[in-house]
Write a protein that holds these residues in place. Structure first.
Motif, PDB file in Angstrom:
ATOM      1  N   ASP A   1       0.830  -1.213   0.000  1.00 15.30           N
ATOM      2  CA  ASP A   1       0.000   0.000   0.000  1.00 15.30           C
ATOM      3  C   ASP A   1       0.864   1.263   0.000  1.00 15.30           C
ATOM      4  O   ASP A   1       0.549   2.243  -0.690  1.00 15.30           O
ATOM      5  CB  ASP A   1      -0.921   0.012   1.226  1.00 15.30           C
TER       6      ASP A   1
ATOM      7  N   THR B   1       2.431   1.640  -3.445  1.00 15.48           N
ATOM      8  CA  THR B   1       1.412   2.110  -4.389  1.00 15.48           C
ATOM      9  C   THR B   1       1.160   3.603  -4.236  1.00 15.48           C
ATOM     10  O   THR B   1       1.012   4.326  -5.229  1.00 15.48           O
ATOM     11  CB  THR B   1       0.090   1.347  -4.173  1.00 15.48           C
ATOM     12  N   ALA B   2       1.142   4.079  -2.998  1.00 15.57           N
ATOM     13  CA  ALA B   2       0.831   5.482  -2.733  1.00 15.57           C
ATOM     14  C   ALA B   2       2.017   6.416  -2.937  1.00 15.57           C
ATOM     15  O   ALA B   2       1.850   7.551  -3.398  1.00 15.57           O
ATOM     16  CB  ALA B   2       0.287   5.633  -1.313  1.00 15.57           C
TER      17      ALA B   2
ATOM     18  N   LYS C   1      -0.788  14.504   2.050  1.00 18.52           N
ATOM     19  CA  LYS C   1       0.028  13.290   2.028  1.00 18.52           C
ATOM     20  C   LYS C   1       0.180  12.694   3.432  1.00 18.52           C
ATOM     21  O   LYS C   1       0.254  11.469   3.574  1.00 18.52           O
ATOM     22  CB  LYS C   1       1.397  13.580   1.407  1.00 18.52           C
TER      23      LYS C   1
ATOM     24  N   LEU D   1      -2.950  10.839   3.900  1.00 15.81           N
ATOM     25  CA  LEU D   1      -2.921   9.612   3.102  1.00 15.81           C
ATOM     26  C   LEU D   1      -2.089   8.541   3.801  1.00 15.81           C
ATOM     27  O   LEU D   1      -2.528   7.382   3.915  1.00 15.81           O
ATOM     28  CB  LEU D   1      -2.341   9.910   1.712  1.00 15.81           C
TER      29      LEU D   1
ATOM     30  N   ILE E   1      -3.344   4.862   5.559  1.00 20.66           N
ATOM     31  CA  ILE E   1      -2.796   3.569   5.163  1.00 20.66           C
ATOM     32  C   ILE E   1      -2.235   2.822   6.373  1.00 20.66           C
ATOM     33  O   ILE E   1      -2.455   1.621   6.549  1.00 20.66           O
ATOM     34  CB  ILE E   1      -1.683   3.759   4.104  1.00 20.66           C
TER      35      ILE E   1
END
Length: 208
Positions: free
Chosen positions: A54, A57-58, A86, A89, A93
């Protein structure tokens, strides 16, 4: 939250330099299991395969060093520095995976009367909602700054202030707390912790 024979889950937090880690060590010396959320978050980011994917991916493949497979903390820090979106985000995660890790840890320590979860951002991350009681370790800002500079001489006052700015204010932490430990160098910490320890055992209806 406590249910049936589950242990009480007590959160302990405090601003940087307040001494929450010291308080946690004293509880641990009394036989209380302590979950260090910050340390575990770093472990989960390094070893949880779903979270690793994850994050990549981010934030891209550079989030992990290609040679060592270690989390590239400097790269990740640069990506989220002064970028609220960010940061949000990354938190979205990481936090669920840390919550899973904590739930597993609670299950593994279910025989104890109560458990302690230590986290600098207990309120900010929202995990306080799933705990039975919260302890705030409190100390004046001047004392905290002096401790930090003695402990981490590489940190500038600007660095320290930046960290403090990301944390809930002392006043807000105290207002939300169920219990307060005063680590202001005018009151002994151990007697306060011993009193809380006995109180938590009584609340749990158990003894060690």
């Amino acid at each position: 939250m406590k249910s049936n024979n589950a242990p009480l889950q007590i959160g302990i937090t405090g601003g940087i330099g307040s001494g929450k880690s010291l308080a946690s060590k004293i509880f641990y010396a009394l036989g209380v299991p302590v979950y260090d959320a910050d340390t575990r978050a770093r472990w989960v980011m390094q070893y949880n395969p779903v979270l690793i994917q994850d994050i990549i991916t981010a934030f891209g493949t550079s989030a992990y060093n290609a040679d060592t497979q270690q989390l590239n903390r400097s790269y990740l820090a640069a990506q989220v520095f002064n970028n609220a979106e960010k940061v949000a985000l990354l938190n979205s995660i990481v936090h669920p995976r840390v919550a899973e890790d904590y739930a597993d840890w609670v299950q593994a320590h279910s025989k104890y009367p109560y458990l302690l979860k230590e986290a600098a951002l207990l309120y900010e991350a929202g995990s306080y909602q799933f705990l039975d009681k919260i302890i705030t370790v409190s100390a004046p800002i001047t004392v905290r700054i002096e401790r930090i500079r003695n402990r981490d001489p590489h940190r500038t006052l600007t660095d320290i202030q930046a960290i403090m700015d990301k944390q809930l204010s002392e006043e807000e932490k105290l207002q939300r707390a169920d219990f307060i430990l005063y680590n202001d160098e005018s009151r002994l910490l151990i007697p306060q912790i011993l009193a809380l320890h006995e109180q938590f055992l009584a609340m749990a209806g158990k003894t060690y």
